[in-house]
Design a protein around this motif. Structure first.
Motif, PDB file in Angstrom:
ATOM      1  N   ALA A   1      13.782 -64.856  34.984  1.00 35.60           N
ATOM      2  CA  ALA A   1      14.043 -63.420  35.201  1.00 35.60           C
ATOM      3  C   ALA A   1      13.189 -62.948  36.378  1.00 35.60           C
ATOM      4  O   ALA A   1      12.120 -62.363  36.186  1.00 35.60           O
ATOM      5  CB  ALA A   1      13.725 -62.619  33.939  1.00 35.60           C
ATOM      6  N   TYR A   2      13.692 -63.187  37.578  1.00 32.07           N
ATOM      7  CA  TYR A   2      12.911 -62.828  38.773  1.00 32.07           C
ATOM      8  C   TYR A   2      12.762 -61.312  38.897  1.00 32.07           C
ATOM      9  O   TYR A   2      13.700 -60.549  38.666  1.00 32.07           O
ATOM     10  CB  TYR A   2      13.571 -63.352  40.042  1.00 32.07           C
ATOM     11  N   SER A   3      11.559 -60.891  39.254  1.00 32.24           N
ATOM     12  CA  SER A   3      11.323 -59.497  39.639  1.00 32.24           C
ATOM     13  C   SER A   3      10.202 -59.481  40.669  1.00 32.24           C
ATOM     14  O   SER A   3       9.296 -60.330  40.619  1.00 32.24           O
ATOM     15  CB  SER A   3      10.940 -58.639  38.429  1.00 32.24           C
ATOM     16  N   PRO A   4      10.229 -58.549  41.614  1.00 30.59           N
ATOM     17  CA  PRO A   4       9.166 -58.483  42.626  1.00 30.59           C
ATOM     18  C   PRO A   4       7.783 -58.284  42.015  1.00 30.59           C
ATOM     19  O   PRO A   4       6.800 -58.820  42.529  1.00 30.59           O
ATOM     20  CB  PRO A   4       9.576 -57.284  43.490  1.00 30.59           C
ATOM     21  N   ILE A   5       7.704 -57.510  40.937  1.00 37.12           N
ATOM     22  CA  ILE A   5       6.400 -57.263  40.306  1.00 37.12           C
ATOM     23  C   ILE A   5       5.854 -58.541  39.673  1.00 37.12           C
ATOM     24  O   ILE A   5       4.655 -58.834  39.765  1.00 37.12           O
ATOM     25  CB  ILE A   5       6.510 -56.136  39.265  1.00 37.12           C
ATOM     26  N   ALA A   6       6.731 -59.312  39.022  1.00 38.68           N
ATOM     27  CA  ALA A   6       6.280 -60.589  38.451  1.00 38.68           C
ATOM     28  C   ALA A   6       5.816 -61.531  39.564  1.00 38.68           C
ATOM     29  O   ALA A   6       4.813 -62.240  39.422  1.00 38.68           O
ATOM     30  CB  ALA A   6       7.406 -61.226  37.641  1.00 38.68           C
TER      31      ALA A   6
END
Length: 408
Positions: free
Chosen positions: A328-333
Motif C-alpha cells: 500500500a504505497y503512500s508518500p508519507i510511508a
C-alpha cells in the motif's frame, strides 16, 4: 470540564451517536433531517447552559432534548407523520411511542449498521469514507479535506453526491449479508484508521492529542472484533496498531500540551498493558492468509514500543517499510521509511531517497530533511527547519521547529 470546552467535547462524542440513531429510525434518505435535529439539540445547549448552568448529567440532557425535538418534528411534519412515525410506533412499546431509542446497545448497533450502509458499493470509496467521517465521527469539512489532502470544495461536492446516491438507492441501515461483508469491510477499516489518525494527531485544529477520537476509533474497531462476521485478521491487526500507538498517549505530550518527540519520551510512562494487548491482537491477526497494510503498520508500531536503539531493530523496521510500500504505497510511508533508512545505511543515502519524494507542501518532509542534515550541514538543516516552520499549521509544531532552529 468547564462549559466553553464541554459543548465542543460533547459535540464530538454525542452528535454522531444521535445522528446514527435518527438515521436508522428515519431511513438513510433522511440523513439531512437527522443531522438537523442533532444540530438543533446542541444549539439548545448553547442557548440554555450559559444561563441555567451545566446540567447534572449533560449527556442525558442532550438525549432528552433530542427525543423531544424528534417528537416535535414528527408531529409537525406531514410526511413523517404518514410514513416514519407508524414505523417507529410499531417498533416501540406503548410507553415509548414516537420515541427514539438512545440506549447504549442501540447506539452501538446503529453506528455500526450506519457505517456499513455508508460503505455501500454504490458509493465511491473516498465518498464512503468522507461521509462516515462526517456523520458518524462529527468531522468538520476542513478536517476531512486535510485527511484526504484536498480542499473543502472537493469534499462538499463529494459528500453531496454521496448523499444523493444514498437517497436514490434507498440503502437499508442494517448489517450486510455475510456474502457482502468482506468486500465492504475495507472501506470501514479505512474510515476507522483515519478516525484514529485524526485523533492521534490533528493538523486542522490546534490540538496535539484528541484521545476521545482515538478511543472512539478503538471502540468501534473492537465492536467489529466482537461481531463474528467481521472478526477478520485485518480487523485484529488494525486494533493492534491502535493499541501500540495508544500505549504512548501519556508520554507523547508535555504538561502544557506540546508534543514530546519519540526519542525524548519517558518510556516508563508507556502503557505496558496496551502494548501487551496490541501484541496479543497482532498474534491473532497472523492466523489469516492475507497480509494487509494494517499487519505491516502494526508490526512497525510494535518496534516503536521497543526503545532500545539497536541495528537489528532498525533493520526489521526498514524491511517492514519496504514491504508496506509494495502492499500500500503512500508518500508519507515512503517519507517515514527514510528515517529507518538513515538508521541502517546513514544519513547521506536517506537524504537522497527523501529528496526524490518532493513533498514540497508537507512540513514533516522538511522537518525530516532538517534532522538528516543536522549532523553534516547545519546551514542546510536550518533552511529546512525554517521551511517546516512556515508550513506547520499548529502552534505546537511551530514551537517544535523553532526549538530545532535555536539549537543549530
Amino acid at each position: 470540564m468547564e462549559q466553553p470546552a464541554l459543548i465542543p467535547h460533547l459535540f464530538r462524542t454525542e452528535f454522531r451517536k444521535i445522528t446514527a440513531v435518527l438515521c436508522k429510525a428515519f431511513g438513510i434518505e433522511n440523513i439531512a433531517v437527522a443531522e438537523d435535529i442533532a444540530g438543533e439539540t446542541f444549539l439548545s445547549a448553547l442557548e440554555v447552559w450559559p444561563y441555567k448552568g451545566i446540567p447534572e448529567n449533560p449527556v442525558a440532557w442532550l438525549y432528552l432534548v433530542a427525543k423531544n425535538k424528534t417528537r416535535n418534528y414528527l408531529l409537525r411534519n406531514q410526511h413523517f407523520a404518514e410514513k416514519i412515525a407508524p414505523q417507529m410506533k410499531a417498533a416501540a412499546t406503548d410507553s415509548e411511542q414516537l420515541d427514539i431509542n438512545l440506549s447504549e446497545k442501540n447506539i452501538t448497533d446503529s453506528q455500526l449498521q450506519m457505517l456499513f450502509a455508508i460503505c455501500h458499493p454504490a458509493i465511491p470509496v473516498e465518498a464512503q469514507i468522507g461521509l462516515a467521517l462526517r456523520i458518524l465521527c462529527g468531522f468538520g469539512i476542513p478536517e476531512i479535506a486535510t485527511a484526504f489532502l484536498t480542499n473543502k470544495e472537493v469534499i462538499n461536492k463529494r459528500l453531496f453526491r454521496a448523499k444523493e446516491k444514498l437517497r436514490e438507492e434507498k440503502i437499508p441501515i442494517e448489517f450486510p449479508a455475510p456474502t457482502e461483508i468482506n468486500q465492504r469491510l475495507d472501506a470501514v477499516l479505512t474510515t476507522l484508521y483515519l478516525l484514529f489518525n485524526e485523533g492521534y494527531y490533528s493538523e486542522s485544529q490546534d490540538a496535539v492529542l484528541r484521545e476521545d477520537l482515538c478511543l472512539e476509533a478503538m471502540r468501534l474497531t473492537y465492536l467489529l472484533i466482537e461481531y463474528e462476521a467481521t472478526n477478520q485478521p485485518e480487523v485484529n491487526a488494525l486494533f493492534a496498531l491502535m493499541c501500540f500507538h495508544a500505549s504512548r498517549f501519556e508520554a507523547r505530550k508535555s504538561d502544557n500540551g506540546e508534543i514530546i518527540l519519540y526519542h525524548d519520551q519517558d518510556e516508563t510512562r508507556w502503557n505496558q498493558e496496551l502494548i501487551g494487548r496490541g501484541a496479543w491482537f497482532l498474534h491473532r491477526a497472523s492466523e489469516g492468509q492475507r497480509l494487509s497494510r494494517y499487519h505491516l503498520e502494526a508490526a512497525i508500531a510494535y518496534w516503536s514500543t521497543q526503545k532500545n536503539d539497536t541495528p537489528e531493530k532498525w533493520e526489521q523496521v526498514l524491511q517492514l517499510y519496504n514491504r508496506l510500500l509494495q502492499v500500500a504505497y503512500s508518500p508519507i510511508a515512503a517519507l517515514n521509511r527514510t528515517y529507518a533508512l538513515a538508521k541502517v545505511h546513514g544519513a547521506a543515502i536517506a537524504i537522497t531517497e527523501a529528496e526524490k519524494l518532493k513533498l514540497e507542501n508537507n512540513h514533516f518532509y522538511f522537518a525530516l530533511l532538517g534532522e538528516l542534515y543536522s549532523s553534516t550541514n547545519p546551514n542546510k538543516a536550518r533552511e529546512h527547519f525554517q521551511r517546516a516552520y512556515q508550513l506547520a499549521i499548529t502552534d505546537t509544531d511551530k514551537r517544535t521547529m523553532q526549538r530545532k532552529i535555536d539549537v543549530l
